[in-house]
Design an enzyme around this catalytic site. Structure first.
Site, PDB file in Angstrom:
ATOM      1  N   THR A 166       4.686   9.464  11.834  1.00 44.50           N
ATOM      2  CA  THR A 166       4.525   8.060  11.470  1.00 44.50           C
ATOM      3  C   THR A 166       5.883   7.436  11.149  1.00 44.50           C
ATOM      4  O   THR A 166       6.921   8.087  11.244  1.00 44.50           O
ATOM      5  CB  THR A 166       3.614   7.913  10.238  1.00 44.50           C
ATOM      6  OG1 THR A 166       4.234   8.543   9.111  1.00 44.50           O
ATOM      7  CG2 THR A 166       2.250   8.532  10.476  1.00 44.50           C
ATOM      8  N   GLY A 167       5.830   6.180  10.715  1.00 44.21           N
ATOM      9  CA  GLY A 167       7.053   5.471  10.375  1.00 44.21           C
ATOM     10  C   GLY A 167       7.473   5.607   8.936  1.00 44.21           C
ATOM     11  O   GLY A 167       8.482   5.009   8.534  1.00 44.21           O
ATOM     12  N   ASP A 168       6.724   6.357   8.129  1.00 42.42           N
ATOM     13  CA  ASP A 168       7.088   6.519   6.721  1.00 42.42           C
ATOM     14  C   ASP A 168       6.625   7.894   6.262  1.00 42.42           C
ATOM     15  O   ASP A 168       6.547   8.821   7.072  1.00 42.42           O
ATOM     16  CB  ASP A 168       6.476   5.383   5.884  1.00 42.42           C
ATOM     17  CG  ASP A 168       7.261   5.077   4.615  1.00 42.42           C
ATOM     18  OD1 ASP A 168       7.964   5.980   4.114  1.00 42.42           O
ATOM     19  OD2 ASP A 168       7.173   3.937   4.122  1.00 42.42           O
ATOM     20  N   ASP A 169       6.302   8.050   4.978  1.00 45.30           N
ATOM     21  CA  ASP A 169       5.944   9.356   4.438  1.00 45.30           C
ATOM     22  C   ASP A 169       4.719   9.927   5.148  1.00 45.30           C
ATOM     23  O   ASP A 169       3.734   9.222   5.379  1.00 45.30           O
ATOM     24  CB  ASP A 169       5.647   9.257   2.943  1.00 45.30           C
ATOM     25  CG  ASP A 169       6.833   8.745   2.134  1.00 45.30           C
ATOM     26  OD1 ASP A 169       7.977   9.038   2.526  1.00 45.30           O
ATOM     27  OD2 ASP A 169       6.607   8.048   1.130  1.00 45.30           O
TER      28      ASP A 169
END
Length: 468
Positions: free
Chosen positions: A249-252
């Site tokens: 994904t684009g974050d955690d």
């Protein structure tokens, strides 16, 4: 990677294990659940007029089907079957004793019209929307005050079509915080398994104020540059199991939370007993496993093992700040493999965004009893960037059997932390150099319960590589 340890390290370890009676516990395992549980009543979404052409809006069909199935909640529950097709819909509510089952070629598509995602009140532990003051858009699949809910299938797909939301976020044209893909509130007995989740507008799976939640064998995907598309965010929840998942994904990938500043402190609903096993994934703008930054209600008893992160910004992070309050304690992470990671271990105490001006700047977080062991990594830029808060030292941080092939000249950077280490290469920072053995193992969370299983293997492995 060739490990190099001192003779003293090995002798201390051997002496310690040979004179200790161990309360050995096995590997962490999530309770196996039956995702194919038979419900005595079943309907198909097409019975309520749904059309799987990817164009027809089916929100009413989902709502009507679930309203009908509610009459069977006290009769053993019911199943809503979603067959092959592309089923466009806005937000809809689940009910208790329900199985939402997606065929292998079924795709539930989130509407690109924000009006199909109603605005609801902010969470009481946040006091406002996470991104903007006021309310927040409701998740695509939503439920509250539920019992016995299963979201599963034959690897069907739930696609939030989040790109329109990401563009609105970047252009600052949103009036409310973006929606999650799945959010369940105040619910117990939740199983999410055997599905693929794509392109969430915001965080993907968000159990908040929940108990007994299992997320098993799911794939979560979003573009690496998509903003804040966390994978799984247990929030003020307990007895959560996350097992055998792949997340990119684009974050955690996983972020454990428990409320924001004074609202989280007041709501006082911690996240506890969180188990993570068999997690694989990567990102470029977040972390593999994160705790915080909203952790004001407290986070404790987190167990993670059998982890593989690759091409990732940060592997493991604790995020906090002055004003958060709360605590992070009793964290045990083991058997981690890293490849191409910028920072392996990180404490970031400068997440200073606050919900409003009423937070207490003197509310300092308590960070203690963090054990990280059995970690190997190749092509790591920085081994550890561990920054506590001045006047609020993070304590009893314990690192054991960590070997990282570090490409930068500065392997570790530490401040305002205290703890111990053993068998760490490259050599750790000064605040952690005091050896765990023989007198500090009891300061290290769960170490005495788990070291025996690997101690003799470690000693045997190290003997040929001992440096004099």
């Amino acid at each position: 990677m060739k490990r190099s340890f001192s003779l003293l390290d090995v002798l201390l370890l051997l002496a310690f294990v040979s004179h200790t009676t161990w309360a050995v516990k096995g590997s962490l395992h999530c309770k196996r659940t039956n995702s194919g549980e038979t419900r005595p009543h079943s309907v198909t979404i097409t019975e309520f007029g749904a059309v799987g052409d990817g164009v027809t809006l089916n929100t009413k069909a989902f709502q009507n089907a679930i309203f009908y199935l509610n009459s069977f909640a006290d009769k053993g529950g019911a199943k809503l079957f979603v067959p092959a097709g592309r089923w466009l819909t806005g937000s809809f509510d689940l009910i208790s004793h329900l199985t939402l089952w997606l065929d292998k070629d079924a795709v539930i598509l989130g509407s690109k019209n924000s009006d199909d995602w109603p605005v609801v009140d902010p969470l009481p532990s946040y006091g406002r929307g996470r991104e903007l003051p006021g309310g927040r858009h409701r998740s695509l699949i939503y439920g509250r005050n539920l019992t016995d809910v299963i979201i599963t299938g034959d690897n069907g797909t739930i696609d939030g079509q989040g790109s329109v939301w990401w563009n609105w976020f970047r252009s600052k044209t949103l009036n409310y915080t973006r929606p999650h893909l799945v959010e369940l509130m105040n619910s117990t007995g939740v199983l999410i398994t055997n599905l693929t989740f794509l392109n969430s507008p915001f965080w993907t799976i968000h159990p908040v104020y929940c108990s007994h939640v299992t997320v098993q064998n799911v794939t979560i995907l979003a573009p690496l540059d998509s903003p804040n598309t966390d994978g799984i965010d247990p929030d003020s929840s307990d007895d959560v199991c996350i097992e055998d998942c792949y997340i990119s994904t684009g974050d955690d990938l996983i972020a454990i939370k428990s409320g924001w500043d004074e609202y989280g402190i007041s709501f006082a609903h911690p996240s506890t007993n969180i188990t993570i096993r068999g997690l694989t994934g990567h990102n470029r703008n977040g972390s593999g496993i994160a705790i915080g930054s909203e952790m004001s209600g407290g986070v404790s008893e987190v167990y993670a093992e059998n982890i593989f992160f690759f091409n990732t910004s940060t592997a493991i992070i604790i995020k906090t700040a002055r004003g958060r309050g709360g605590y992070v304690r009793n964290i045990y992470i083991s058997n981690v493999t890293l490849a191409g990671v910028d920072t392996a271990l990180k404490f970031n105490s400068n997440f200073s965004q606050h919900p409003d001006e009423f937070y207490d700047p003197n509310a300092l977080p308590v960070i203690e009893r963090i054990t990280i062991k059995d970690v190997v990594g190749d092509n790591i830029k920085v081994a550890g960037l561990l920054k506590g808060i001045e006047g609020d030292s993070f304590r009893n941080v314990c690192l054991l059997n960590i070997t990282l092939n570090v490409t930068s000249e500065s392997s570790w950077n530490c401040s305002n932390i205290r703890g111990y280490s053993a068998l760490v290469s490259p050599e750790t920072c000064e605040p952690l150099k005091e050896s765990i053995f023989p007198k500090h193992y009891s300061d290290c969370y769960r170490l005495s319960n788990h070291l025996w299983s690997s101690a003799h293997h470690l000693a045997k492995e190290m003997m040929p590589d001992i440096r004099s």
